[in-house]
Design an enzyme around this catalytic site. Structure first.
Site, mmCIF file in Angstrom:
data_model
loop_
_atom_site.group_PDB
_atom_site.id
_atom_site.type_symbol
_atom_site.label_atom_id
_atom_site.label_comp_id
_atom_site.label_asym_id
_atom_site.label_seq_id
_atom_site.Cartn_x
_atom_site.Cartn_y
_atom_site.Cartn_z
ATOM 1 N N SER A 62 0.825 -1.210 0.000
ATOM 2 C CA SER A 62 0.000 0.000 0.000
ATOM 3 C C SER A 62 0.856 1.255 0.000
ATOM 4 O O SER A 62 0.531 2.255 -0.657
ATOM 5 C CB SER A 62 -0.923 0.001 1.225
ATOM 6 O OG SER A 62 -1.764 -1.134 1.220
ATOM 7 N N ASN A 63 1.971 1.232 0.733
ATOM 8 C CA ASN A 63 2.841 2.401 0.800
ATOM 9 C C ASN A 63 3.669 2.595 -0.462
ATOM 10 O O ASN A 63 4.325 3.622 -0.624
ATOM 11 C CB ASN A 63 3.753 2.304 2.024
ATOM 12 C CG ASN A 63 2.980 2.484 3.308
ATOM 13 O OD1 ASN A 63 2.621 3.588 3.673
ATOM 14 N ND2 ASN A 63 2.695 1.378 3.978
ATOM 15 N N TYR B 261 -2.922 -10.799 2.657
ATOM 16 C CA TYR B 261 -2.778 -9.402 3.077
ATOM 17 C C TYR B 261 -4.161 -8.830 3.366
ATOM 18 O O TYR B 261 -4.962 -8.627 2.465
ATOM 19 C CB TYR B 261 -2.071 -8.608 1.977
ATOM 20 C CG TYR B 261 -1.814 -7.147 2.274
ATOM 21 C CD1 TYR B 261 -1.873 -6.627 3.562
ATOM 22 C CD2 TYR B 261 -1.499 -6.267 1.237
ATOM 23 C CE1 TYR B 261 -1.627 -5.289 3.817
ATOM 24 C CE2 TYR B 261 -1.250 -4.932 1.474
ATOM 25 C CZ TYR B 261 -1.314 -4.441 2.764
ATOM 26 O OH TYR B 261 -1.075 -3.115 3.013
ATOM 27 N N LYS C 4 -0.168 -10.934 6.450
ATOM 28 C CA LYS C 4 0.115 -9.610 6.976
ATOM 29 C C LYS C 4 -1.226 -9.017 7.392
ATOM 30 O O LYS C 4 -2.095 -8.780 6.546
ATOM 31 C CB LYS C 4 0.776 -8.715 5.930
ATOM 32 C CG LYS C 4 1.009 -7.294 6.453
ATOM 33 C CD LYS C 4 1.302 -6.303 5.348
ATOM 34 C CE LYS C 4 1.358 -4.888 5.927
ATOM 35 N NZ LYS C 4 1.465 -3.847 4.880
#
Length: 333
Positions: free
Chosen positions: A83-84, A174, A202
Site C-alpha cells: 500500500s505504501n 494481506y 500480513k
C-alpha cells in the site's frame, strides 16, 4: 493466462522444495509450531515507498539510492508494491520493473515480498507469475474488494486457493481493512493456512485479539502472522507474531529492528519504552497523513521521498509541521 498458469503449476513443486531446504532463523516469540517454517518470515520488512520524479514517473535511480541505504539496516527483507508503494497507481509494466530493480539491488540473503493482488483471480495469478519471474521470493496478495458484498468467506477461500495452487512462489495473505473496507474472515485464514503454498498473513487491522487467535488456531500449520504496523508491533510479538511489515521502517528502520530484537530476547521493559516512542510517528505516517506524510518524513532522515502520484496530494505547510512535531516530540528529530 492458461500458459502462465500451467508454467506456475509445473514450477511450484520444485521451488517449494528449494524454499523448504533454505535454513530457517529463530522464530523468537512466535507460538511453537509442529515443524520449522519452510520459509522464515521472522523480522522487520519495510513496505517500500515508490519514488517518483517531479513529472510523476518512477525514478529508478532514486529507488536504487534508497535501497543502498537500507542495505545497512538489519531487515529480514523488503516489501515492494504494498500500500505504501502506491501499488494501485502503477501500471503492470511498472510493477514488474520495480520488483526487478529491487531484486537486483537486494542481497540474496534478504527476502523480497512483492504485491500481486488484483481484483480478479485470473489477473492475480498472472501478476503473481510475473513477480516470481522478476525475482520475488514471496507474493503478498491483498484481498479483492471492489465487489465487497460478494467477497464472502467461501469466495475468498476459493480466490486464494486458486492463487496458491498456481503461484510458483509462496503466498502471504494481506488484510488491510483501512484501505479495502474488508477484513479477511478468521474462518478463511484458518482454512487457507492449511494450503501448502500459503505461508502467512500480513494483518494491518490492529486487532490484537484477532492476531493472537490466528497464531493459536494455525499453530500446527506452516503459517506465520506478520503485524502490519509499527504501532502495535510489541503487542503482536507478545501474542506470537513472527515479524512486522511496517511503513515506519522506511524512516526508522534501525529502531524497529531494535524493537524486534528486544522482544525476541525478552527485554520487555526496554521494548515497551521504545514502542511508546514509535506510536505517534507511526500514526502520523499511516492513519493521519498516509503516504504523503511517509514520503515527507523520509526526506528528513536522508532518504528520497519525493512526490506522490495524483490524486494523492502533498501535505500543506501546517500538516508538515504537525508531522515534524510527531517525530521531534518523541526524540527522533
Amino acid at each position: 493466462m492458461a500458459l502462465s498458469t500451467r508454467l506456475a503449476s509445473s514450477l511450484r513443486p520444485a521451488l517449494a522444495a528449494l524454499h523448504r531446504a533454505a535454513p530457517g532463523q529463530c522464530r523468537g516469540l512466535s507460538t511453537p509450531q509442529a515443524a520449522e517454517p519452510s520459509l522464515d518470515l521472522g523480522g522487520i520488512f519495510p513496505p517500500l515507498a515508490t519514488p517518483f520524479s517531479p513529472a510523476q514517473e518512477v525514478d529508478y535511480a532514486q529507488l536504487e539510492g534508497n535501497l543502498r541505504r537500507y542495505a545497512s539496516v538489519p531487515f529480514r527483507g523488503l516489501v515492494a508494491l504494498g500500500s505504501n508503494g502506491e501499488y494501485p497507481y502503477l501500471a503492470s509494466r511498472e510493477r514488474v520493473e520495480v520488483v526487478s530493480c529491487v531484486r537486483r539491488a537486494l542481497p540474496r540473503d534478504r527476502l523480497l515480498l512483492a504485491g500481486s493482488g488484483c481484483e480478479s483471480t485470473q489477473a492475480t495469478i498472472e501478476l503473481t507469475v510475473s513477480m516470481a519471474e522478476a525475482g520475488a521470493d514471496v507474493a503478498l496478495v491483498v484481498t479483492p474488494c471492489y465487489y465487497r458484498r460478494a467477497m464472502t468467506t467461501a469466495a475468498l477461500i476459493h480466490h486464494y486457493t486458486e492463487v496458491g495452487d498456481a503461484s510458483p512462489i509462496p503466498v502471504v495473505l494481506y488484510s488491510v481493512p483501512a484501505n479495502t473496507g474488508l477484513d479477511l474472515p478468521m474462518e478463511a485464514v484458518i482454512t487457507l493456512a492449511q494450503h501448502p503454498n500459503i505461508i502467512g498473513i500480513k494483518d494491518s487491522g490492529g486487532d490484537i485479539t484477532r492476531m493472537g487467535l490466528m497464531v493459536h488456531k494455525t499453530r500446527q500449520e506452516d503459517f506465520q502472522v506478520l503485524a502490519g504496523s509499527a504501532g502495535f508491533l510489541l503487542a503482536s510479538y507478545a501474542v506470537g507474531a513472527s515479524g512486522g511489515v511496517c511503513a515506519l521502517a522506511n524512516v526508522l528502520g534501525e529502531p524497529l529492528c531494535q524493537l524486534d530484537q528486544l522482544c525476541r530476547t525478552g527485554r520487555w521493559q526496554e521494548a515497551r519504552e521504545l514502542q511508546h516512542r514509535l506510536i505517534e510517528p507511526n500514526t502520523a505516517v499511516t492513519r493521519r497523513f498516509g503516504v504523503p506524510g511517509l514520503k515527507k518524513a523520509m526526506e528528513w532522515f536522508g532518504y528520497y521521498g519525493g512526490p506522490c502520484r495524483a490524486p494523492l496530494a502533498p501535505l500543506s505547510p501546517a500538516q508538515v509541521e504537525e508531522l515534524r512535531s510527531s517525530f521531534s516530540a518523541n526524540g527522533w528529530l
